[in-house]
Design an enzyme around this catalytic site. Structure first.
Site, PDB file in Angstrom:
ATOM      1  N   ASP A  35       0.685  -1.343  -0.010  1.00  0.00           N
ATOM      2  CA  ASP A  35      -0.112   0.147  -0.151  1.00  0.00           C
ATOM      3  C   ASP A  35       1.036   1.225   0.176  1.00  0.00           C
ATOM      4  O   ASP A  35       2.173   1.293   0.272  1.00  0.00           O
ATOM      5  CB  ASP A  35      -0.941  -0.248   0.739  1.00  0.00           C
ATOM      6  CG  ASP A  35      -2.353   1.372   0.854  1.00  0.00           C
ATOM      7  OD1 ASP A  35      -2.292   2.254   0.710  1.00  0.00           O
ATOM      8  OD2 ASP A  35      -2.874   0.510   0.943  1.00  0.00           O
ATOM      9  N   ASP A  52       4.153   3.610  -3.793  1.00  0.00           N
ATOM     10  CA  ASP A  52       3.814   3.645  -5.092  1.00  0.00           C
ATOM     11  C   ASP A  52       2.879   2.928  -6.140  1.00  0.00           C
ATOM     12  O   ASP A  52       3.716   2.654  -6.787  1.00  0.00           O
ATOM     13  CB  ASP A  52       4.143   5.405  -5.860  1.00  0.00           C
ATOM     14  CG  ASP A  52       3.056   5.965  -6.948  1.00  0.00           C
ATOM     15  OD1 ASP A  52       2.268   5.353  -7.385  1.00  0.00           O
ATOM     16  OD2 ASP A  52       3.740   7.170  -7.412  1.00  0.00           O
ATOM     17  N   TYR A 143     -15.778   7.494 -12.458  1.00  0.00           N
ATOM     18  CA  TYR A 143     -15.470   6.058 -11.662  1.00  0.00           C
ATOM     19  C   TYR A 143     -15.777   4.671 -12.985  1.00  0.00           C
ATOM     20  O   TYR A 143     -15.458   3.863 -12.449  1.00  0.00           O
ATOM     21  CB  TYR A 143     -16.409   6.314 -11.104  1.00  0.00           C
ATOM     22  CG  TYR A 143     -15.890   4.293  -9.583  1.00  0.00           C
ATOM     23  CD1 TYR A 143     -15.398   4.962  -8.934  1.00  0.00           C
ATOM     24  CD2 TYR A 143     -17.242   4.146  -9.489  1.00  0.00           C
ATOM     25  CE1 TYR A 143     -14.973   3.208  -7.853  1.00  0.00           C
ATOM     26  CE2 TYR A 143     -17.789   2.465  -8.281  1.00  0.00           C
ATOM     27  CZ  TYR A 143     -16.408   1.815  -8.154  1.00  0.00           C
ATOM     28  OH  TYR A 143     -15.788   1.504  -6.817  1.00  0.00           O
ATOM     29  N   ILE A 176     -19.704  -0.690  -0.565  1.00  0.00           N
ATOM     30  CA  ILE A 176     -19.154  -1.056   0.202  1.00  0.00           C
ATOM     31  C   ILE A 176     -19.549  -0.441   1.467  1.00  0.00           C
ATOM     32  O   ILE A 176     -19.467   0.389   1.857  1.00  0.00           O
ATOM     33  CB  ILE A 176     -17.607  -2.212   0.062  1.00  0.00           C
ATOM     34  CG1 ILE A 176     -17.125  -2.599  -1.060  1.00  0.00           C
ATOM     35  CG2 ILE A 176     -17.191  -2.858   1.105  1.00  0.00           C
ATOM     36  CD1 ILE A 176     -15.854  -2.568  -2.313  1.00  0.00           C
ATOM     37  N   THR A 178     -18.370   1.034   4.381  1.00  0.00           N
ATOM     38  CA  THR A 178     -16.958   1.294   4.795  1.00  0.00           C
ATOM     39  C   THR A 178     -17.577   2.440   5.826  1.00  0.00           C
ATOM     40  O   THR A 178     -18.786   3.150   5.700  1.00  0.00           O
ATOM     41  CB  THR A 178     -16.453   1.149   3.536  1.00  0.00           C
ATOM     42  OG1 THR A 178     -16.695   2.285   3.366  1.00  0.00           O
ATOM     43  CG2 THR A 178     -15.408   0.138   3.108  1.00  0.00           C
ATOM     44  N   PRO A 179     -16.257   2.869   6.584  1.00  0.00           N
ATOM     45  CA  PRO A 179     -16.760   4.062   7.223  1.00  0.00           C
ATOM     46  C   PRO A 179     -16.908   5.296   6.412  1.00  0.00           C
ATOM     47  O   PRO A 179     -18.181   5.746   7.202  1.00  0.00           O
ATOM     48  CB  PRO A 179     -15.283   4.283   8.509  1.00  0.00           C
ATOM     49  CG  PRO A 179     -15.069   2.697   8.597  1.00  0.00           C
ATOM     50  CD  PRO A 179     -15.288   1.710   7.493  1.00  0.00           C
ATOM     51  N   ARG A 182     -20.273   5.305   5.226  1.00  0.00           N
ATOM     52  CA  ARG A 182     -21.141   5.772   6.469  1.00  0.00           C
ATOM     53  C   ARG A 182     -21.342   6.900   6.382  1.00  0.00           C
ATOM     54  O   ARG A 182     -22.330   7.018   6.729  1.00  0.00           O
ATOM     55  CB  ARG A 182     -21.392   4.818   7.349  1.00  0.00           C
ATOM     56  CG  ARG A 182     -21.225   2.536   7.437  1.00  0.00           C
ATOM     57  CD  ARG A 182     -21.373   2.705   8.704  1.00  0.00           C
ATOM     58  NE  ARG A 182     -21.402   1.512   8.930  1.00  0.00           N
ATOM     59  CZ  ARG A 182     -22.799   0.748   9.091  1.00  0.00           C
ATOM     60  NH1 ARG A 182     -23.026   1.339  10.347  1.00  0.00           N
ATOM     61  NH2 ARG A 182     -22.747  -0.631   9.154  1.00  0.00           N
TER      62      ARG A 182
END
Length: 225
Positions: A35, A52, A143, A176, A178-179, A182
């Site tokens: 990552d 990267d 996207y 998905i 995910t925080p 949300r």
């Protein structure tokens, strides 16, 4: 047929990446986590943070470290990517370029760099596409176009690598849980979304011997969206 072995996961520091890593390790996989952000050493077997994924040299360096530390790969999961909502009229061409770079370029570069580590013994690659790549809603043009690129990359690779014993598939999630999602959609019913752990389970299945006959598939994972 391939048993659980060594898998590289890009985007391992993100919400989906962390969940997928947990699922895969529980299934017996040795995980190399890659990552741009920090990958905690206790969450994976080989932590490769600060990489990267849009830079060929940087990813080639990560591939060398995987080869040296783990001896090769049995699988690759390309999770690294990004999202942005904006209309075509009010948005920017820069967003289209940025999402192409985050979603298509990273998967392409990681695959090209890591493929030599798994070709000899076959293996499996799973890419993260999107349900939006099949039918884009308003504000999802950039996207969806980038994730359509991931789908075409998946199909082309599957054809190119089938005789080498390497399977290539993609999952197409909807929203998905995910925080970040949300926070962006506080009034939505998140129980209808796809949990990162559930999506991780589908990924683990596609890497498993049970999925040996499957390659070139684009599998919707949409929950109740």
């Amino acid at each position: 047929m391939m048993m659980a072995g060594v898998v590289a996961v890009t985007g391992a520091a993100g919400a989906l990446g962390r969940a997928a890593v947990q699922v895969l390790r529980a299934a017996g996989w040795t995980v190399a986590g890659i990552d741009l952000g920090a990958v905690t050493a206790d969450s994976v077997d080989l932590a490769l943070g600060g990489v990267d994924l849009s830079d060929e040299q940087a990813v080639a360096g990560a591939a060398d470290k995987i080869g040296e530390a783990l001896g090769g790969l049995d699988a690759l999961v390309n999770i690294a990517g990004g999202f942005s909502w904006e209309t075509v009229e009010d948005g920017s061409v820069t967003t289209w370029d940025r999402l192409y770079g985050m979603n298509v370029r990273t998967a392409l570069i990681a695959t090209r760099a890591l493929l030599p580590l798994l070709r000899d013994g076959g293996g499996a690659i799973v890419n993260i596409g999107a349900a939006a790549s099949v039918k884009a809603a308003a504000g999802m043009g950039a996207y969806a176009a980038s994730k359509a690129g991931v789908a075409r990359l998946t199909e082309a690779l599957a054809e190119e690598l089938k005789d080498a014993g390497v399977r290539v598939n993609a999952v197409l999630p909807s929203i998905i849980d995910t925080p970040a999602n949300r926070a962006d959609m506080p009034d939505a019913d998140a129980s209808r979304w796809v949990s990162p752990e559930a999506l991780g389970g589908v990924i683990a299945f596609l890497l498993s011997p049970a999925a040996a006959p499957i390659t070139g598939a684009l599998i919707p994972v949409t929950g109740r969206v």
